[in-house]
Design a protein around this motif. Structure first.
Motif: not given
Length: 424
Positions: A416-424
């Motif tokens: 989850m940290l590598l993929r990040g959060l969509y949208p920012r």
């Protein structure tokens, strides 16, 4: 800040999963934002399932599909037909599938489905009509690259065949075997899938006996639940020289301290459908079976069977969870303090989803493996997951459930940290 569970899906199974998640998060010092996201299902689908019954009346059932997390891959989880199915149970089971697929190292997310119905009261035609309408209702949300259902309590390979056919017809008619797993071999099922969960339970039990410096050969084992999981676990444990002293189903249990002849028991069930009345054993209740004096106990029925009311009465030295969530979090602590070794459900009953993953891979490639290869790959994955969990349990001096969950959450957190959060 304390997390409040949404009342719509607040139930004992989900609360238990969240409590275990919180404890695992502390062990690995999980990012608080990730933890908040892991405490909520991504999508809950509730559908109306009208069915024309054999008497020409129309009954309307309620169906669910909960897609909990797609972080590691397509959603994956079974479909349950049971009169007690409700949204909170399905959310809890979907959460457990998410953590299970993660700790097993599979490239799959977590989901679960179900219909509130007693399948034993349906004719074959009614069950087929129910399945096809449910498949049609959730069809837009599932697919070989989206969400891949499988059998669970009250469903079987035939149910999956009807589901696959319905989906295939609505996609243009050509076969789409990858939409479900647990299908008959003739239409894209995998060899070894039918017995996979029971065999996985026994592979994990062998590891549990090993770390407890015991041998399965000659060991006494009690098994609650004699459906697909429990019956195959009994068969494979019996073949390895274990003494199966008690088994049970919905009609009650049977006990024989000298050991049951599992082949004879299976023949009796073929003839009588239930264990009740089996002549070469003493009748006991499902509750009494849990408290039988034995080396190992395999709870392979439903959730929350062992709680604070009976945890002190358990006499087994090892418990291998064949069912989903059969021991509550509070009971786990009591048993751990008493020195009972628990092989948790997220690893122990992972055989079914591991071979479901193999089935999905084989369907995608249109290339199939023989049964020995399936069984060998299953053993490799499930014992590796056990070893990872056991290693962390020893390192941190914690119980196996907490360790397995910590391994699971750590993998999800990193992804989850590598993929990040969509949208920012």
């Amino acid at each position: 800040m304390e997390h409040k569970i949404e009342p719509l899906y607040d139930g004992p199974l989900f609360r238990n999963a969240i409590q275990t998640l919180d404890e695992a998060a502390k062990i690995i010092n999980c990012d608080p934002n990730i933890l908040e996201r892991l405490k909520r299902p991504r999508r809950c689908i509730t559908v109306s399932v009208p069915v024309r019954m054999d008497d020409h009346s129309v009954k309307v059932f309620t169906g669910y599909r909960v897609q909990y997390s797609p972080t590691l891959g397509p959603y994956k989880g079974g479909i349950r037909y049971h009169q007690n199915v409700d949204l909170s149970e399905v959310v809890g089971l979907a959460a457990l599938m998410t953590f299970k697929n993660s700790v097993l190292g599979l490239p799959l997310g977590g989901a679960k489905g179900g219909i509130t119905v007693d399948p034993t009261k349906l004719s074959r035609t009614e069950k087929q009509n129910l399945t096809r309408r449910y498949a049609s209702e959730i069809g837009p949300f599932v697919g070989p690259t989206k969400d891949i259902p499988a059998p669970d309590v009250g469903t079987d390979p035939q149910t999956m065949a009807w589901f696959m056919d319905t989906y295939s017809q609505e996609q243009g008619g050509f076969a789409q075997p990858g939409v479900v797993t647990g299908k008959p071999v003739e239409i894209g099922g995998s060899l070894g899938r039918n017995h996979a969960t029971g065999l996985g339970v026994v592979y994990v039990a062998e590891k549990a006996f090993e770390v407890c410096n015991m041998s399965m050969k000659g060991a006494s084992i009690a098994i609650q639940g004699f459906g697909n999981v429990g019956s195959f676990a009994a068969k494979f444990a019996h073949e390895r020289g274990a003494r199966i002293v008690a088994v049970s189903d919905v009609s009650g249990g049977i006990f024989n301290g000298d050991g049951l002849d599992i082949n004879e028991v299976n023949e009796y069930i073929k003839a009588h459908k239930f264990l009740k009345g089996y002549p070469k054993a003493q009748p006991i209740s499902n509750e009494e079976l849990l408290e039988v004096k034995c080396d190992a106990l395999f709870p392979c029925a439903l959730e929350n069977q062992i709680d604070t009311h009976n945890a002190e009465k358990i006499q087994a030295k090892i418990i291998v969870e064949g069912a989903n969530g059969p021991i509550t979090n509070a009971a786990t602590k009591i048993l751990h303090k008493r020195g009972v070794f628990i092989a948790p459900d997220v690893i122990a009953n992972g055989g079914g989803v591991i071979v479901s993953y193999f089935e999905w891979v084989q369907d995608t490639m249109s290339y199939f493996w023989d049964e020995d290869e399936v069984n060998g790959r299953l053993k490799g994955i499930i014992t590796k997951a056990f070893d990872k969990g056991y290693s962390l349990a020893k390192e941190k001096n914690i119980d196996m459930r907490s360790a397995a969950m910590a391994v699971s959450v750590q993998r999800l957190e990193r992804a989850m940290l590598l993929r990040g959060l969509y949208p920012r």
